[in-house]
Write an enzyme that holds these catalytic residues in place. Structure first.
Site, mmCIF file in Angstrom:
data_model
loop_
_atom_site.group_PDB
_atom_site.id
_atom_site.type_symbol
_atom_site.label_atom_id
_atom_site.label_comp_id
_atom_site.label_asym_id
_atom_site.label_seq_id
_atom_site.Cartn_x
_atom_site.Cartn_y
_atom_site.Cartn_z
ATOM 1 C CB CYS A 22 -0.915 -0.027 1.221
ATOM 2 S SG CYS A 22 -0.086 -0.535 2.741
ATOM 3 C CG HIS B 299 -0.257 3.602 5.861
ATOM 4 N ND1 HIS B 299 -0.054 2.952 7.049
ATOM 5 C CD2 HIS B 299 -0.313 2.619 4.923
ATOM 6 C CE1 HIS B 299 -0.002 1.642 6.844
ATOM 7 N NE2 HIS B 299 -0.171 1.409 5.557
HETATM 8 N N1 LIG Z 1 -3.666 -5.412 5.328
HETATM 9 C C1 LIG Z 1 -3.172 -4.451 4.602
HETATM 10 O O1 LIG Z 1 -3.367 -3.263 4.863
HETATM 11 C C2 LIG Z 1 -2.344 -4.780 3.390
HETATM 12 C C3 LIG Z 1 -2.127 -3.769 2.460
HETATM 13 C C4 LIG Z 1 -1.416 -4.057 1.290
HETATM 14 C C5 LIG Z 1 -0.859 -5.313 1.114
HETATM 15 N N2 LIG Z 1 -1.044 -6.280 2.068
HETATM 16 C C6 LIG Z 1 -0.452 -7.596 1.812
HETATM 17 O O2 LIG Z 1 -1.480 -8.485 1.403
HETATM 18 C C7 LIG Z 1 -1.175 -9.821 1.830
HETATM 19 C C8 LIG Z 1 -2.332 -10.325 2.691
HETATM 20 O O3 LIG Z 1 -2.475 -9.471 3.811
HETATM 21 P P1 LIG Z 1 -3.851 -9.365 4.607
HETATM 22 O O4 LIG Z 1 -3.730 -8.157 5.473
HETATM 23 O O5 LIG Z 1 -4.995 -9.499 3.677
HETATM 24 O O6 LIG Z 1 -3.775 -10.661 5.527
HETATM 25 P P2 LIG Z 1 -4.947 -11.285 6.400
HETATM 26 O O7 LIG Z 1 -4.296 -11.929 7.561
HETATM 27 O O8 LIG Z 1 -6.029 -10.299 6.639
HETATM 28 O O9 LIG Z 1 -5.559 -12.407 5.444
HETATM 29 C C9 LIG Z 1 -4.856 -13.550 5.087
HETATM 30 C C10 LIG Z 1 -5.829 -14.698 4.854
HETATM 31 O O10 LIG Z 1 -5.086 -15.831 4.402
HETATM 32 C C11 LIG Z 1 -5.557 -16.970 5.101
HETATM 33 N N3 LIG Z 1 -4.535 -18.023 5.099
HETATM 34 C C12 LIG Z 1 -3.542 -18.238 5.978
HETATM 35 N N4 LIG Z 1 -2.813 -19.302 5.612
HETATM 36 C C13 LIG Z 1 -3.364 -19.778 4.471
HETATM 37 C C14 LIG Z 1 -3.049 -20.861 3.605
HETATM 38 N N5 LIG Z 1 -2.009 -21.667 3.827
HETATM 39 N N6 LIG Z 1 -3.837 -21.052 2.513
HETATM 40 C C15 LIG Z 1 -4.905 -20.257 2.252
HETATM 41 N N7 LIG Z 1 -5.227 -19.213 3.050
HETATM 42 C C16 LIG Z 1 -4.468 -18.968 4.128
HETATM 43 C C17 LIG Z 1 -5.930 -16.457 6.474
HETATM 44 O O11 LIG Z 1 -6.810 -17.334 7.135
HETATM 45 C C18 LIG Z 1 -6.564 -15.118 6.132
HETATM 46 O O12 LIG Z 1 -7.954 -15.243 5.876
HETATM 47 C C19 LIG Z 1 0.173 -9.718 2.568
HETATM 48 O O13 LIG Z 1 1.203 -9.924 1.623
HETATM 49 C C20 LIG Z 1 0.198 -8.261 3.017
HETATM 50 O O14 LIG Z 1 1.498 -7.782 3.247
HETATM 51 C C21 LIG Z 1 -1.792 -6.043 3.190
#
Ligand SMILES: NC(=O)c1ccc[n+]([C@@H]2O[C@H](COP(=O)([O-])OP(=O)(O)OC[C@H]3O[C@@H](n4cnc5c(N)ncnc54)[C@H](O)[C@@H]3O)[C@@H](O)[C@H]2O)c1
Length: 337
Positions: A140, A220
């Site tokens: 992000c 942010h």
């Molecule tokens: N949250 C943010 O603000 C944000 C912003 C930009 C990028 N990201 C990136 O996006 C990605 C995901 O982040 P998020 O915040 O959505 O995470 P999150 O924890 O909200 O969601 C992750 C999901 O993946 C699932 N999961 C875990 N292990 C798994 C597996 N082996 N197989 C299938 N599903 C599985 C979890 O149960 C959960 O539902 C990361 O790379 C993060 O850095 C996050």
């Protein structure tokens, strides 16, 4: 029509799934996760086909009366491309499976550049991703840095940029689990990782970032000092930023004085989750002094990478070879004016 899977139905995955679902050139074949609580039950309510990532998860989902459409392997059989939105480092492991099965894949910003060898930001390098097997949609913060600095670069204004990033402590839905309170926690290293990360998309950017974690969850906030190539004016800089369709000017005199007022506006606009896909940049705060530029903006960390991910899908699958056309199509579908 391309068939798309979303692996990991969390903060980013559930938004990607909904965004794929409203495109007319791609179809959401299913989502895959390991959870069986309210989060996945909402996916069922939306009518999404649910797949399980592990045999243990399958047992738990079935015990929770969730109708399971199959395993992750079953889902991969059906799709042209996977968007992996699992937590940091899990996607890097899944990549081996995608490669073995010859399925194109996108990972998110928690993974390293080397996981895919290509990092993506639509307004900067769309065309370089066309027909590739994999890319990483940068985080992000990095997305916002690339959108804004790329706009200045397009206008031939950018020399170097130095930014201070105030980072939200945790995501709103996880506030009960952690996050800081009554403190601010600066990162020890300068540069913080976002500057170098922007260079994974555009190696020629002269950019340095420092970051501090702050006790709130909405978004942010970045402050930037930019050295311009030449003396310029506020009008010229605003024109440069206007060349991005994903930078939204906001104004103090319209009551947009903080990240909570901005969030409320996007909720009132009816965006899902109040999501702000744009970088919200203060037009009236922005200042140009000779060849120096100062500005600040807000980044909705949960939302900004969603349009980028849709564009990345179009690029990798070859649905659209022209970045501008894909961006326009995505913007229309998500209500980015
Ligand atoms: N949250 C943010 O603000 C944000 C912003 C930009 C990028 N990201 C990136 O996006 C990605 C995901 O982040 P998020 O915040 O959505 O995470 P999150 O924890 O909200 O969601 C992750 C999901 O993946 C699932 N999961 C875990 N292990 C798994 C597996 N082996 N197989 C299938 N599903 C599985 C979890 O149960 C959960 O539902 C990361 O790379 C993060 O850095 C996050």
């Amino acid at each position: 029509m391309k068939n798309i899977a979303v692996i990991g139905y969390g903060v980013i995955g559930k938004r990607v799934a909904d965004a794929v679902n409203v495109q007319d050139d791609m179809k959401l074949s299913g989502i895959c996760d390991v959870i069986s609580d309210w989060r996945i039950q909402n996916a069922v309510r939306k009518g999404y086909a649910v797949y399980t990532a592990t045999p243990e998860a399958e047992k738990e989902m079935k015990a929770a009366n969730i109708s399971v459409d199959g395993s992750m392997a079953d889902l991969l059989e059906k799709v042209d491309l996977v968007v992996d939105c699992t937590p940091k480092n899990i996607a890097a492991k899944n990549v081996e499976t995608y490669k073995k099965r010859g399925v194109k894949f996108i990972v998110q910003g928690g993974e390293k550049h080397k996981t895919t060898g290509h990092s993506f930001s639509a307004e900067n390098n769309y065309e370089s991703a066309v027909d590739l097997n994999a890319t990483r949609v940068v985080s992000c913060n990095t997305t916002s840095i690339l959108r804004t600095l790329t706009a200045l670069k397009r206008a031939d204004l950018l020399d170097s940029a130095r930014g201070t990033l105030l980072r939200r402590a945790t995501d709103p839905w996880e506030s009960h689990l952690g996050g800081i309170m009554n403190t601010m926690v600066p990162e020890k290293e300068i540069p913080s990782h976002q500057g170098p990360d922007a260079q994974s998309v555009d190696p020629n950017l002269d950019v340095v970032t420092a970051a501090v974690k702050v006790p709130e969850t909405l978004s942010h906030l970045h402050y930037w000092n930019v050295k311009l190539n030449r003396k310029s004016s506020k009008e010229e800089v605003l024109e440069a930023f206007k060349t991005s369709t994903r930078i939204q000017f906001i104004r103090y005199d319209q009551g947009l004085v903080s990240n909570n007022t901005i969030k409320e506006m996007y909720l009132d606009m009816g965006r899902p989750w109040g999501d702000m896909y744009e970088v919200a940049l203060w037009e009236d705060m922005l200042k140009v002094e000779g060849d120096e530029l100062f500005y600040a903006y807000v980044v909705d960390n949960q939302a900004i990478v969603i349009p980028e991910t849709i564009d990345a899908i179009r690029a990798l699958t070859g649905l659209e070879t022209d970045g501008i056309k894909s961006i326009e199509k995505t913007n229309q579908s998500l209500g980015i004016l």
